[in-house]
Design an enzyme around this catalytic site. Structure first.
Site, short mmCIF file in Angstrom:
data_model
loop_
_atom_site.label_atom_id
_atom_site.label_comp_id
_atom_site.label_asym_id
_atom_site.label_seq_id
_atom_site.Cartn_x
_atom_site.Cartn_y
_atom_site.Cartn_z
CG HIS A 18 -51.76 -103.71 6.35
ND1 HIS A 18 -51.61 -102.34 6.26
CD2 HIS A 18 -50.57 -104.24 5.99
CE1 HIS A 18 -50.38 -102.06 5.88
NE2 HIS A 18 -49.72 -103.20 5.70
CD GLU A 19 -49.65 -108.28 5.63
OE1 GLU A 19 -49.26 -108.61 4.49
OE2 GLU A 19 -49.01 -107.50 6.37
CG HIS A 22 -49.78 -105.47 1.28
ND1 HIS A 22 -49.51 -104.22 0.79
CD2 HIS A 22 -49.45 -105.45 2.59
CE1 HIS A 22 -49.04 -103.45 1.77
NE2 HIS A 22 -49.00 -104.17 2.86
#
Length: 201
Positions: A18-19, A22
């Site tokens: 998820h990170e 980003h």
């Protein structure tokens, strides 16, 4: 203990990608990333590469992508708060997109490793209703009570459909020839469904 370990693994599988989503998109649209961390808590390792500090922390329960101007105003033209709306949306959505991709990959790997049960019998339990009815390993179940079956789930559903214990007719393809077998299902308290004693490949 096992639950705690599985929880940590789940955090790693979902949060780190998820990170990472980003991070990758932020770099692509020119946002300055000050730090990208795998894990939380006390620092174990860090390395500065260009403008970004890469770090690994003790607790494997998450991670973060610290972008310039993400939580406060910044005069830096490369700060998150100074980017175009579509660029901000792209960075924010990237995390969720990575979660979807990760989930799909995990499912594909799980299915590849464990395989998908077919409607071809792998084994017949000894002294079971299926053995008494003459079913054999290698038989392909093509119908249960004249309802066509193409997979293991359909076979189980049709066998379990009538819980009255009535005899059912299982049609199999054996060496290219169709054969009908009459089977008396038995209710399994452990499995909480009607069973005949077969396992599929």
């Amino acid at each position: 203990m096992l639950t705690a370990i599985l929880t940590i693994i789940l955090f790693c599988i979902m949060i780190i990608p998820h990170e990472l989503g980003h991070f990758v998109v932020a770099k692509l649209v020119g946002v300055q990333v000050n730090e990208f961390s795998m894990g939380m808590g006390p620092l174990l390792f860090q390395k500065q590469k260009g403008e970004t500090l890469y770090s690994v922390r003790l607790l494997p329960i998450g991670g973060y992508c610290a972008m310039e101007g993400e939580n406060e105003e910044s005069g830096n033209p490369r700060a998150f708060n100074n980017k175009k709306v579509w660029q901000k949306i792209a960075v924010l959505l990237a995390g969720a997109v990575m979660n979807v991709i990760t989930a799909l990959l995990v499912m594909i790997i799980a299915v590849t490793v464990s395989g998908i049960p077919t409607n071809t019998l792998d084994s017949v339990v000894k002294n079971s209703p299926a053995e008494a009815a003459g079913l054999q390993a290698g038989d392909r179940v093509v119908a249960v009570n004249d309802v066509k079956t193409s997979g293991w789930i359909e076979v189980v559903q049709e066998i379990d459909r009538d819980k009255s214990g009535k005899e059912i007719r299982i049609t199999v393809d054996r060496d290219g020839k169709k054969q009908n077998c009459t089977v008396q299902p038995e209710y399994s308290k452990k499995e909480k469904r009607m069973m005949v004693g077969i396992a599929c490949r």
